[in-house]
Scaffold this active site. Structure first.
Site, PDB file in Angstrom:
ATOM      1  CG  ASP A  41       4.122 -15.965  -6.163  1.00  0.00           C
ATOM      2  OD1 ASP A  41       3.750 -14.933  -5.999  1.00  0.00           O
ATOM      3  OD2 ASP A  41       4.824 -16.497  -7.186  1.00  0.00           O
ATOM      4  CG  ASP A 100      -0.016   0.140   2.496  1.00  0.00           C
ATOM      5  OD1 ASP A 100       0.892  -0.370   2.546  1.00  0.00           O
ATOM      6  OD2 ASP A 100      -0.700   0.922   3.630  1.00  0.00           O
ATOM      7  CG  HIS A 160      -1.150  -7.347  -1.521  1.00  0.00           C
ATOM      8  ND1 HIS A 160      -2.566  -7.617  -1.954  1.00  0.00           N
ATOM      9  CD2 HIS A 160      -1.270  -6.222  -0.835  1.00  0.00           C
ATOM     10  CE1 HIS A 160      -3.380  -6.502  -1.518  1.00  0.00           C
ATOM     11  NE2 HIS A 160      -2.456  -5.888  -0.783  1.00  0.00           N
TER      12      HIS A 160
HETATM   13  O1  G3I Z   1       1.976 -11.733  17.658  1.00  0.00           O
HETATM   14  C1  G3I Z   1       0.612 -12.494  17.644  1.00  0.00           C
HETATM   15  C2  G3I Z   1       1.000 -13.799  18.079  1.00  0.00           C
HETATM   16  O2  G3I Z   1       1.331 -13.990  19.447  1.00  0.00           O
HETATM   17  C3  G3I Z   1      -0.108 -14.761  17.730  1.00  0.00           C
HETATM   18  O3  G3I Z   1       0.299 -16.153  18.150  1.00  0.00           O
HETATM   19  C4  G3I Z   1      -0.510 -14.695  16.475  1.00  0.00           C
HETATM   20  C5  G3I Z   1      -1.666 -15.744  15.862  1.00  0.00           C
HETATM   21  O4  G3I Z   1      -2.423 -15.137  14.562  1.00  0.00           O
HETATM   22  O5  G3I Z   1      -0.558 -13.517  15.835  1.00  0.00           O
HETATM   23  C6  G3I Z   1       0.308 -12.517  16.190  1.00  0.00           C
HETATM   24  O6  G3I Z   1      -0.031 -11.322  15.774  1.00  0.00           O
HETATM   25  C7  G3I Z   1      -0.075 -11.161  14.522  1.00  0.00           C
HETATM   26  C8  G3I Z   1       0.673  -9.981  14.006  1.00  0.00           C
HETATM   27  O7  G3I Z   1       0.646  -9.253  12.904  1.00  0.00           O
HETATM   28  C9  G3I Z   1       2.241 -10.158  14.509  1.00  0.00           C
HETATM   29  O8  G3I Z   1       3.070  -9.176  14.113  1.00  0.00           O
HETATM   30  C10 G3I Z   1      -1.766 -10.651  14.069  1.00  0.00           C
HETATM   31  O9  G3I Z   1      -2.105 -11.786  14.229  1.00  0.00           O
HETATM   32  C11 G3I Z   1      -1.455 -10.212  12.716  1.00  0.00           C
HETATM   33  O10 G3I Z   1      -3.124  -9.750  12.458  1.00  0.00           O
HETATM   34  C12 G3I Z   1      -0.615  -9.090  12.326  1.00  0.00           C
HETATM   35  O11 G3I Z   1      -0.528  -8.647  11.384  1.00  0.00           O
HETATM   36  C13 G3I Z   1      -0.200  -7.236  10.952  1.00  0.00           C
HETATM   37  C14 G3I Z   1      -1.006  -6.836   9.991  1.00  0.00           C
HETATM   38  O12 G3I Z   1      -0.627  -5.665   9.396  1.00  0.00           O
HETATM   39  C15 G3I Z   1      -2.482  -6.656  10.214  1.00  0.00           C
HETATM   40  O13 G3I Z   1      -2.795  -5.744  11.294  1.00  0.00           O
HETATM   41  C16 G3I Z   1       1.205  -7.292  10.508  1.00  0.00           C
HETATM   42  O14 G3I Z   1       1.978  -7.650  11.528  1.00  0.00           O
HETATM   43  C17 G3I Z   1       1.636  -6.178   9.675  1.00  0.00           C
HETATM   44  O15 G3I Z   1       2.842  -6.417   9.238  1.00  0.00           O
HETATM   45  C18 G3I Z   1       0.746  -5.588   8.646  1.00  0.00           C
HETATM   46  O16 G3I Z   1       0.965  -4.643   8.433  1.00  0.00           O
HETATM   47  C19 G3I Z   1       0.458  -3.928   7.114  1.00  0.00           C
HETATM   48  C20 G3I Z   1      -0.074  -2.422   7.380  1.00  0.00           C
HETATM   49  O17 G3I Z   1      -1.119  -2.516   8.434  1.00  0.00           O
HETATM   50  C21 G3I Z   1      -0.506  -1.738   6.217  1.00  0.00           C
HETATM   51  N1  G3I Z   1       0.677  -1.819   5.212  1.00  0.00           N
HETATM   52  C22 G3I Z   1       1.129  -3.256   4.799  1.00  0.00           C
HETATM   53  C23 G3I Z   1       1.396  -3.804   6.082  1.00  0.00           C
HETATM   54  C24 G3I Z   1       1.914  -5.440   5.620  1.00  0.00           C
HETATM   55  O18 G3I Z   1       0.933  -6.184   5.379  1.00  0.00           O
HETATM   56  O1  9MR Z   2      -3.718  -3.634   0.360  1.00  0.00           O
HETATM   57  C1  9MR Z   2      -3.813  -3.862   1.704  1.00  0.00           C
HETATM   58  C2  9MR Z   2      -2.806  -4.005   2.203  1.00  0.00           C
HETATM   59  O2  9MR Z   2      -1.584  -3.348   2.192  1.00  0.00           O
HETATM   60  C3  9MR Z   2      -3.002  -4.369   3.899  1.00  0.00           C
HETATM   61  O3  9MR Z   2      -1.654  -5.002   4.667  1.00  0.00           O
HETATM   62  C4  9MR Z   2      -4.153  -5.236   3.956  1.00  0.00           C
HETATM   63  C5  9MR Z   2      -4.460  -5.234   5.591  1.00  0.00           C
HETATM   64  O4  9MR Z   2      -4.643  -4.177   6.039  1.00  0.00           O
HETATM   65  O5  9MR Z   2      -5.153  -4.536   3.361  1.00  0.00           O
HETATM   66  C6  9MR Z   2      -5.306  -4.675   1.995  1.00  0.00           C
HETATM   67  O6  9MR Z   2      -6.276  -3.980   1.428  1.00  0.00           O
HETATM   68  C7  9MR Z   2      -7.238  -5.042   1.334  1.00  0.00           C
HETATM   69  C8  9MR Z   2      -8.401  -4.730   2.310  1.00  0.00           C
HETATM   70  O7  9MR Z   2      -7.922  -4.836   3.766  1.00  0.00           O
HETATM   71  C9  9MR Z   2      -9.547  -5.412   2.125  1.00  0.00           C
HETATM   72  N1  9MR Z   2     -10.196  -5.554   0.742  1.00  0.00           N
HETATM   73  C10 9MR Z   2      -9.194  -5.577  -0.045  1.00  0.00           C
HETATM   74  C11 9MR Z   2      -7.947  -5.021  -0.161  1.00  0.00           C
HETATM   75  C12 9MR Z   2      -6.880  -5.352  -0.990  1.00  0.00           C
HETATM   76  O8  9MR Z   2      -7.070  -5.130  -2.235  1.00  0.00           O
END
Ligand code: G3I
Ligand code: 9MR
Ligand code: ZN
Length: 544
Positions: free
Chosen positions: A514, A155, A469
Site C-alpha cells: 500500500d 495516469d 498509485h
Molecule cells: O497474462 C500473463 C500470464 O500468462 C503470465 O503468467 C503473467 C506472468 O507475469 O503475466 C501475465 O501478463 C501480465 C499482464 O499484465 C496480465 O494482464 C504481464 O506480466 C503484465 O506486465 C501486464 O501488466 C499490464 C501493465 O499495464 C503493464 O503493461 C497490466 O495488465 C495493465 O493493466 C497495465 O495497464 C496500465 C497502463 O499500461 C497504463 N495505465 C495504467 C494501467 C494500470 O497499471
Molecule cells: O505512473 C505510471 C503508471 O500509470 C503505469 O501503469 C506504469 C507502468 O507503465 O508506469 C508508471 O510510471 C512510472 C514509469 O513507468 C517508470 N518511472 C516511474 C513512473 C511512476 O512515477
C-alpha cells in the site's frame, strides 16, 4: 488499531447480508471465537473455527469460522481467545448499497476535461484538464478535439479498449441488474429519469466518438502524452502535447462492440443518441471488414505510455459481431459471429486484452430462438464448465476464491472480479445459486477477507488502501485518497522497483504494497472498478 498480525481475523470489512452465509477466515492457532455486538457489547454467538490447513497462495495456515446463525442487523466484531480482534463490520439486509454507489462514483472522479466541483467532488475536486486539441501521430498538421471521457488509471492516458471494457461492464450490470441502479449517485447530470449509470457511461461514450477516425471508421488506439507526468501532477497541470496513437483493430472491435451495446441500452431514453451509437458501430465494423488481417498494436517509438498491446483481434471482432447481431438482428452479423467463433481464442475471458467473453455473453443474451442451436449450446456449456472450474478452485482455496498462485498478476483484483462476473453470468443462464455464492466469496476477498486483512477499495472498510498509485490522490493535498477506487492488488511479478525491493520472497497473495510508488500492485484503473460495480449490483438486487 491493531496490526494485521494481531488481528488475524479476515472478514468482509463492509459486512454480510442478514440471511446469507457469514464466514471469517482465521490464521494462526486458536479455534475459539465470539461475535460481539458493538453497540451493546453483548456476545451474540460463540463458536469454534474448523480445521486448519496451509493455503499455498497466501502462505498462511487458515481456518474458517462460520457465524451464519447471527442474523440480527447491527454492527459487530469477532474476538478470538488469543486476543485477536477483527475489523468492525455490519450485518444488514443489503450491506453493499453504499459500496456500489462509491464504486460507480469513482468514474465521476476519473472524468477528464471538466471541472470536478466541490459540490460533487468534496475535497477531491480539480480544475478542467486536458482540454487542448490532440495531434494525430504521424500527421503533425492534423489536430483534433480530444476532450472528455475518463482518465484510465493513476495516469491520465485515455485508451479506447480499456475504456470500452469499463463501459461494457457497467452497461451489462445495468442490463442484468437494472433494479440495483435506481438510486442517484448523485451526478451533476442526474435528472431522475435516465439512470445515473447511463449518464456516467455517456461521458466515456461521448469521448469514444472522438477516437473514431473520420472517413474510415477505424479507432485510434489511445490518446496520451508522450511520457507519464510526475506522480504528484494534478490533471490540470499535465499540459504536455496529447497524441492520438494509430488506429488498431483491437480498439476498433472494442469500439464497435460497446457502441452496438450502447445503441440498445440508450434506445428507451434517447433515440437520437442510440442511432448515433449504432451508426458509429456499423462504421467501425466496416473498417474491420476492410482490414481482416492486422498486426497487433505496438507503441510508436516516441510514445512511452501504456501500450495495451494485444496480439489477437479475433476476440474483439467476435464481440463486435455478437453485439451488432444482438442489437440489429441482421444476418450479416450473425454470419460473422458464426465464422469468428471457429477461431481459437478464449471465449470466456473478460478483457481488457481477451474480450471473447463479452461476445459469448452477447450471443447467449440474444436468446436461444435467434441463435444457431449448436453454437448456442456449446457456448452455454462452455460458460458453465468454466464457472464449474472456478467453483472447484474456490473450494480448494483458503480464502475461497478462484485465483491460483499464478493468477496473482498485475491487476489480480480484475481477474478476481472478472471471475465473479463470469460466475454470475453462469447463475443468470442456469439459475444455480451456488455460482452466486461463489461470486460473493470473491467480493468478500476484495473488501477485506484476504490474508492482508485489507480492503482493496479506497474509502471502504475499516482498513482500506490508503496510498494508491493515483496522481490526483498523491497531488491533491487531501488527507484521504479519492474514494471508491479498486486497487490492482497482489502481483507476484514484482514489476516495479518498490515491490522488487520490499516484497521479495513473499507468498503470491502477499505481494502487495500500500505505497504510492508501487504501480504494479497498487495502481487503480477504471476497468478494475467496473467489474466490481457489476458484482455489487447483483447483490443489491431485491429478493436475492
Ligand atoms: O497474462 C500473463 C500470464 O500468462 C503470465 O503468467 C503473467 C506472468 O507475469 O503475466 C501475465 O501478463 C501480465 C499482464 O499484465 C496480465 O494482464 C504481464 O506480466 C503484465 O506486465 C501486464 O501488466 C499490464 C501493465 O499495464 C503493464 O503493461 C497490466 O495488465 C495493465 O493493466 C497495465 O495497464 C496500465 C497502463 O499500461 C497504463 N495505465 C495504467 C494501467 C494500470 O497499471
Ligand atoms: O505512473 C505510471 C503508471 O500509470 C503505469 O501503469 C506504469 C507502468 O507503465 O508506469 C508508471 O510510471 C512510472 C514509469 O513507468 C517508470 N518511472 C516511474 C513512473 C511512476 O512515477
Ligand atoms: Zn484530464
Amino acid at each position: 488499531m491493531s496490526t494485521p498480525e494481531l488481528r488475524r481475523i479476515a472478514v468482509n470489512q463492509i459486512g454480510y447480508s442478514a440471511e446469507g452465509a457469514k464466514i471469517a477466515i482465521f490464521s494462526g492457532d486458536g479455534q475459539d471465537f465470539r461475535v460481539v455486538n458493538e453497540e451493546t457489547g453483548a456476545v451474540v454467538y460463540a463458536g469454534k473455527s474448523g480445521a486448519a490447513a496451509l493455503d499455498k497462495p497466501s502462505g498462511a495456515k487458515v481456518h474458517a469460522a462460520d457465524f451464519s446463525e447471527v442474523r440480527s442487523p447491527g454492527r459487530y466484531r469477532i474476538e478470538r481467545e488469543n486476543g485477536a480482534v477483527s475489523a468492525s463490520f455490519v450485518i444488514a439486509d443489503k450491506p453493499y448499497r453504499e459500496l456500489q454507489q462509491g464504486l460507480l462514483k469513482a468514474f465521476y472522479y476519473y472524468r477528464c476535461g471538466e471541472e470536478l466541483t466541490e459540490e460533487y467532488a468534496g475535497p477531491w475536486g480539480h480544475a478542467a484538464c486536458h482540454t487542448a486539441l490532440g495531434t494525430v501521430y504521424g500527421q503533425p498538421e492534423l489536430q483534433l478535439d480530444s476532450c472528455g471521457g475518463w482518465h484510465d488509471a493513476g495516469d491520465y492516458g485515455k485508451y479506447a479498449g480499456p475504456g470500452a471494457k469499463a463501459v461494457a461492464d457497467l452497461l451489462l450490470a445495468y442490463e442484468l441488474y437494472g433494479a440495483a441502479f435506481t438510486a442517484a449517485v448523485p451526478l451533476p447530470e442526474s435528472d431522475g429519469n435516465t439512470p445515473d449509470v447511463l449518464l456516467e457511461c455517456k461521458v466515456e461514450l461521448d469521448w469514444l466518438f472522438k477516437m473514431q477516425e473520420a472517413g474510415t471508421g477505424g479507432v485510434y488506439h489511445k490518446l496520451t502524452t508522450l511520457n507519464f507526468p510526475a506522480l504528484d501532477a494534478m490533471p490540470e497541470d499535465d499540459t504536455a502535447e496529447l497524441y492520438f496513437s494509430p488506429v488498431s483493430a483491437a480498439a476498433t472491435g472494442d469500439f464497435a462492440g460497446v457502441m452496438a451495446m450502447a445503441a440498445r441500452v440508450y434506445e428507451p431514453f434517447d433515440q437520437a443518441y442510440s442511432r448515433q451509437c449504432l451508426a458509429a458501430a456499423r462504421a467501425a465494423w466496416g473498417w474491420l471488414e476492410r482490414y481482416p488481417e492486422m498486426p497487433g498494436f505496438t507503441n510508436p517509438p516516441e510514445i512511452a505510455t501504456g501500450e495495451y498491446g494485444d496480439g489477437t483481434d479475433h476476440d474483439e471482432r467476435f464481440w463486435a459481431a455478437a453485439e451488432l447481431y444482438r442489437t440489429t438482428g441482421e444476418e450479416l452479423y450473425h454470419q460473422a459471429v458464426r465464422s469468428l467463433a471457429e477461431r481459437p481464442f478464449p471465449k470466456y475471458s473478460l478483457g481488457w486484452a481477451d474480450m471473447g467473453g463479452y461476445g459469448t455473453l452477447a450471443y447467449l443474451l440474444t436468446g436461444k430462438a435467434a441463435a444457431e442451436t449448436a453454437l448456442y449450446a456449446s457456448l452455454k456449456q462452455g460458460l458453465l464448465a468454466e464457472a464449474d472450474r472456478l467453483v472447484r478452485q474456490s473450494r480448494k482455496d483458503g480464502y475461497r476464491i478462484s485465483l491460483l498462485e499464478e493468477d496473482y498478476i498485475w491487476g489480480s483484483n480484475m481477474l478476481l472480479m472478472n471471475n465473479a462476473m463470469l460466475l454470475l453470468a453462469a447463475e443468470h443462464f442456469s439459475g444455480e445459486p451456488a455460482y452466486a455464492a461463489c461470486a460473493l466469496d470473491h467480493l468478500h476477498y476484495l473488501t477485506g477477507r484476504n490474508v492482508l486483512d485489507i480492503s482493496y477499495v479506497t474509502g471502504f472498510g475499516a482498513y482500506p488502501v490508503m496510498n494508491p498509485h493515483h496522481r490526483p490522490s498523491v497531488g491533491d493535498g487531501a488527507a484521504d485518497p479519492v474514494p471508491g477506487l479498486v486497487s490492482g492488488g497482489p502481483n507476484r511479478g514484482l514489476h516495479d522497483e518498490y515491490a522488487a525491493e520490499h516484497l521479495q520472497g513473499k507468498p503470491a497473495a502477499q505481494c502487495f504494497a500500500d505505497h504510492e510508488l508501487s504501480y504494479s500492485t497498487n495502481e487503480v484503473t477504471i476497468y478494475w472498478n467496473s467489474p466490481a460495480v457489476f458484482v455489487t449490483a447483483r447483490f443489491n438486487m431485491q429478493g436475492t
